[in-house]
Design a protein around this motif. Structure first.
Motif, PDB file in Angstrom:
ATOM      1  N   ARG A  14       0.864  -1.183   0.000  1.00  0.00           N
ATOM      2  CA  ARG A  14       0.000   0.000   0.000  1.00  0.00           C
ATOM      3  C   ARG A  14       0.894   1.225   0.000  1.00  0.00           C
ATOM      4  NH1 ARG A  14       0.255   1.269   5.536  1.00  0.00           N
ATOM      5  NH2 ARG A  14       1.057  -0.512   6.746  1.00  0.00           N
ATOM      6  N   ALA A  15       0.366   2.309  -0.490  1.00  0.00           N
ATOM      7  CA  ALA A  15       1.139   3.546  -0.557  1.00  0.00           C
ATOM      8  C   ALA A  15       1.038   4.300   0.761  1.00  0.00           C
ATOM      9  CB  ALA A  15       0.624   4.420  -1.690  1.00  0.00           C
ATOM     10  N   TYR A  16       2.168   4.885   1.178  1.00  0.00           N
ATOM     11  CA  TYR A  16       2.186   5.734   2.364  1.00  0.00           C
ATOM     12  C   TYR A  16       3.028   6.975   2.068  1.00  0.00           C
ATOM     13  CZ  TYR A  16       3.157   7.697   6.916  1.00  0.00           C
ATOM     14  OH  TYR A  16       3.261   8.575   7.968  1.00  0.00           O
ATOM     15  N   ASN A  17       2.466   8.132   2.350  1.00  0.00           N
ATOM     16  CA  ASN A  17       3.170   9.388   2.136  1.00  0.00           C
ATOM     17  C   ASN A  17       3.767   9.871   3.461  1.00  0.00           C
ATOM     18  OD1 ASN A  17       2.598  10.010  -0.727  1.00  0.00           O
ATOM     19  ND2 ASN A  17       0.472  10.010  -0.031  1.00  0.00           N
ATOM     20  N   PRO A  18       5.093   9.844   3.614  1.00  0.00           N
ATOM     21  CA  PRO A  18       5.710  10.298   4.862  1.00  0.00           C
ATOM     22  C   PRO A  18       5.438  11.773   5.096  1.00  0.00           C
ATOM     23  CG  PRO A  18       7.277   9.054   3.513  1.00  0.00           C
ATOM     24  CD  PRO A  18       6.087   9.352   2.648  1.00  0.00           C
ATOM     25  N   ARG A  19       5.369  12.162   6.369  1.00  0.00           N
ATOM     26  CA  ARG A  19       5.182  13.571   6.692  1.00  0.00           C
ATOM     27  C   ARG A  19       6.457  14.329   6.348  1.00  0.00           C
ATOM     28  NH1 ARG A  19       3.362  14.343  12.446  1.00  0.00           N
ATOM     29  NH2 ARG A  19       3.860  16.531  12.096  1.00  0.00           N
ATOM     30  N   ALA A  20       6.295  15.573   6.046  1.00  0.00           N
ATOM     31  CA  ALA A  20       7.432  16.390   5.614  1.00  0.00           C
ATOM     32  C   ALA A  20       8.201  16.981   6.783  1.00  0.00           C
ATOM     33  CB  ALA A  20       6.951  17.507   4.692  1.00  0.00           C
ATOM     34  N   GLU A  21       7.513  17.260   7.900  1.00  0.00           N
ATOM     35  CA  GLU A  21       8.151  17.924   9.038  1.00  0.00           C
ATOM     36  C   GLU A  21       7.884  17.153  10.329  1.00  0.00           C
ATOM     37  OE1 GLU A  21      10.077  20.528   8.884  1.00  0.00           O
ATOM     38  OE2 GLU A  21       9.759  20.968   6.751  1.00  0.00           O
ATOM     39  N   PRO A  22       8.855  17.143  11.245  1.00  0.00           N
ATOM     40  CA  PRO A  22       8.611  16.496  12.540  1.00  0.00           C
ATOM     41  C   PRO A  22       7.729  17.355  13.414  1.00  0.00           C
ATOM     42  CG  PRO A  22      10.743  17.575  12.564  1.00  0.00           C
ATOM     43  CD  PRO A  22      10.204  17.732  11.157  1.00  0.00           C
ATOM     44  N   ALA A  23       7.157  16.762  14.442  1.00  0.00           N
ATOM     45  CA  ALA A  23       6.450  17.547  15.449  1.00  0.00           C
ATOM     46  C   ALA A  23       7.470  18.366  16.234  1.00  0.00           C
ATOM     47  CB  ALA A  23       5.668  16.627  16.384  1.00  0.00           C
ATOM     48  N   ARG A  24       7.056  19.503  16.741  1.00  0.00           N
ATOM     49  CA  ARG A  24       7.963  20.360  17.501  1.00  0.00           C
ATOM     50  C   ARG A  24       7.608  20.286  18.979  1.00  0.00           C
ATOM     51  NH1 ARG A  24      12.024  20.875  13.984  1.00  0.00           N
ATOM     52  NH2 ARG A  24      11.259  21.536  11.920  1.00  0.00           N
ATOM     53  N   PHE A  25       8.590  19.926  19.792  1.00  0.00           N
ATOM     54  CA  PHE A  25       8.376  19.813  21.223  1.00  0.00           C
ATOM     55  C   PHE A  25       9.170  20.895  21.947  1.00  0.00           C
ATOM     56  CE2 PHE A  25       8.165  15.376  19.556  1.00  0.00           C
ATOM     57  CZ  PHE A  25       6.784  15.242  19.654  1.00  0.00           C
ATOM     58  N   THR A  26       8.757  21.173  23.173  1.00  0.00           N
ATOM     59  CA  THR A  26       9.442  22.179  23.975  1.00  0.00           C
ATOM     60  C   THR A  26      10.917  21.831  24.097  1.00  0.00           C
ATOM     61  OG1 THR A  26       7.429  22.567  25.245  1.00  0.00           O
ATOM     62  CG2 THR A  26       9.494  23.315  26.229  1.00  0.00           C
ATOM     63  N   ALA A  27      11.759  22.842  24.086  1.00  0.00           N
ATOM     64  CA  ALA A  27      13.200  22.616  24.206  1.00  0.00           C
ATOM     65  C   ALA A  27      13.506  21.821  25.459  1.00  0.00           C
ATOM     66  CB  ALA A  27      13.942  23.949  24.225  1.00  0.00           C
ATOM     67  N   ALA A  28      14.465  20.921  25.340  1.00  0.00           N
ATOM     68  CA  ALA A  28      14.855  20.096  26.474  1.00  0.00           C
ATOM     69  C   ALA A  28      15.507  20.945  27.552  1.00  0.00           C
ATOM     70  CB  ALA A  28      15.827  19.013  25.995  1.00  0.00           C
ATOM     71  N   GLY A  29      15.548  20.399  28.751  1.00  0.00           N
ATOM     72  CA  GLY A  29      16.278  21.058  29.813  1.00  0.00           C
ATOM     73  C   GLY A  29      15.482  21.292  31.075  1.00  0.00           C
ATOM     74  N   THR A  30      14.188  21.539  30.969  1.00  0.00           N
ATOM     75  CA  THR A  30      13.398  21.801  32.161  1.00  0.00           C
ATOM     76  C   THR A  30      12.955  20.479  32.791  1.00  0.00           C
ATOM     77  OG1 THR A  30      11.379  21.985  30.832  1.00  0.00           O
ATOM     78  CG2 THR A  30      12.585  24.012  31.299  1.00  0.00           C
ATOM     79  N   SER A  31      12.952  20.435  34.109  1.00  0.00           N
ATOM     80  CA  SER A  31      12.595  19.209  34.810  1.00  0.00           C
ATOM     81  C   SER A  31      11.080  19.059  34.890  1.00  0.00           C
ATOM     82  CB  SER A  31      13.191  19.217  36.215  1.00  0.00           C
ATOM     83  OG  SER A  31      12.698  20.315  36.950  1.00  0.00           O
ATOM     84  N   LEU A  32      10.642  17.839  35.203  1.00  0.00           N
ATOM     85  CA  LEU A  32       9.231  17.541  35.361  1.00  0.00           C
ATOM     86  C   LEU A  32       8.890  17.616  36.845  1.00  0.00           C
ATOM     87  CD1 LEU A  32       9.117  14.433  32.984  1.00  0.00           C
ATOM     88  CD2 LEU A  32       8.925  16.853  32.389  1.00  0.00           C
ATOM     89  N   SER A  33       7.714  18.130  37.180  1.00  0.00           N
ATOM     90  CA  SER A  33       7.411  18.376  38.590  1.00  0.00           C
ATOM     91  C   SER A  33       6.214  17.605  39.134  1.00  0.00           C
ATOM     92  CB  SER A  33       7.188  19.875  38.822  1.00  0.00           C
ATOM     93  OG  SER A  33       6.108  20.361  38.038  1.00  0.00           O
ATOM     94  N   SER A  34       5.184  17.389  38.351  1.00  0.00           N
ATOM     95  CA  SER A  34       3.964  16.785  38.887  1.00  0.00           C
ATOM     96  C   SER A  34       4.017  15.262  38.944  1.00  0.00           C
ATOM     97  CB  SER A  34       2.751  17.214  38.057  1.00  0.00           C
ATOM     98  OG  SER A  34       2.849  16.730  36.733  1.00  0.00           O
TER      99      SER A  34
END
Length: 387
Positions: A14-34
């Motif tokens: 079957r045909a599949y068209n890959p996405r052109a751009e990745p998802a954008r996530f918040t820059a790494a570095g901040t810790s998780l709190s909850s």
């Protein structure tokens, strides 16, 4: 990018068209709190090693540690030397011990959180006495604590074979908890992940097993940081976590129902120690940061769409989920090859891997979608699928 021809489970392509751009996530570095969130991390094999499936694991240490730095950079903890790292499925105790030493040192260097698996896999296959099982646990617990890591007392195949009653579990775990210098995480891995663990805690009846498990915790609450539950039963996990002593965390290991369990309800929530957070690392961290603000709906909006991929990777036989995890790490550019210790790259079919690629690409998990498409094409070519 041009469309790919992907194999279909029923035959054909079957045909599949890959996405052109990745998802954008918040820059790494901040810790998780909850929530406290661990990703159980995979190991990267050395593709140039001349080894066989039953030979000691040949590990690419540079790539393996680089992947852990990737997880730490997004604020995730690393659950090291667990089943995701192929403990008992390609990685023996000698390799796991080296992995623990190296990863714990790396965690200290970068300020990353780490917890490491303590088991009994240095014992040869076969029947062992409870004294031998206890000594094996003690050896591994000592190494993990000396490395500076928190300990995760993993479920043991040898203990499951040696124990004749719930009292055997109660006595052995009580001994280990008295010995531990810091609170540990107790690990209950269901037989869907490892058939040799059927009947753990002294009974195949999960209600009876739960009572024994809770008795271990209630008798030593000061030595139990939390419990990791991997039974793929959300209702059972919720019922169990509501019975935990105050201060004892529940870390979900449910790779089918994790969004709802982490989000929780008006009576509590689960933290996380998950194999699926290996490929989902940046997205999972982004979702928990949203949850940190109190936005449960936003958290679910990010994480709920990942469940289809997770259920696909962890489908029966569940223990082979590691193959999909490593496959996605290769497509994402975290390693240069799709080779696994123990030759486990052969454990899933091409249609299974193709669907994993399609789902992960749809979620935007690949930092470079073009690279992922190129690597997927190369695999298809090896299998004889013309593009």
């Amino acid at each position: 990018m041009s469309a790919l021809r992907l194999p279909s489970p029923g035959g054909g392509t079957r045909a599949y068209n890959p996405r052109a751009e990745p998802a954008r996530f918040t820059a790494a570095g901040t810790s998780l709190s909850s929530r406290t969130v661990f990703s159980a991390a995979h190991v990267v094999a050395d593709p140039y090693a001349d080894s066989s499936p039953d030979a000691p694991a040949a590990v690419d240490w540079d790539a393996t540690l680089a992947f852990r730095r990737h997880l730490w950079s997004h604020g995730l903890g690393v659950a090291e030397a667990m089943d995701t790292a192929q403990r008992g499925m390609g990685l023996d105790w000698a390799g796991a011990a080296e992995l623990i030493r190296r990863s714990a040192a790396e965690a200290k260097a970068v300020g990353g959180r780490i917890a490491c698996g303590v088991g009994t896999d240095q014992l040869e296959p076969g029947t062992h006495s409870l004294a031998d099982v206890r000594a094996a646990y003690e050896e591994q617990l000592s190494l993990v604590e000396e490395s500076g890591s928190q300990a995760i007392l993993m479920a043991s195949r040898a203990l499951a074979a040696a124990a004749s009653s719930p009292d055997d579990y109660l006595g052995l775990y009580a001994h280990l908890l008295r010995q531990s210098s810091e609170p540990v995480v107790l690990h209950w891995l269901g037989p869907m992940f490892d058939p040799a663990l059927d009947g753990y805690w002294g009974s195949a009846d999960l209600d009876a097993a739960t009572e024994t498990f809770l008795q271990v915790i209630s008798e030593h609450p000061d030595k139990v940081d939390g419990i990791k539950i991997s039974l793929l039963d959300a209702d059972r996990e919720v019922a169990l976590r509501r019975r935990l002593p105050k201060g004892v965390r529940c870390y979900t290991g449910d790779d089918f129902n994790y969004p709802e369990l982490i989000a929780g309800d008006d009576q509590g929530f689960s933290h996380a120690l998950l194999g699926i957070f290996d490929p989902l690392g940046p997205l999972a961290a982004e979702a928990v940061r949203v949850l940190d603000t109190g936005d449960t709906a936003g958290f679910r909006a990010l994480l709920d769409p990942t469940v289809e991929l997770s259920r696909h990777l962890f489908k029966t036989p569940t223990r082979f989920y590691k193959t999909g995890v490593v496959f996605l790490a290769w497509l994402a550019g975290h390693q240069d090859h799709f080779t696994m210790v123990g030759g486990l790259q052969s454990a899933r079919s091409l249609p299974h891997l193709a669907r994993a690629y399609e789902l992960a690409d749809g979620l935007g998990l690949f930092p470079d979608p073009a690279l992922a498409a190129t690597r997927m094409t190369s695999l298809l070519t090896v299998y004889g699928v013309e593009q």
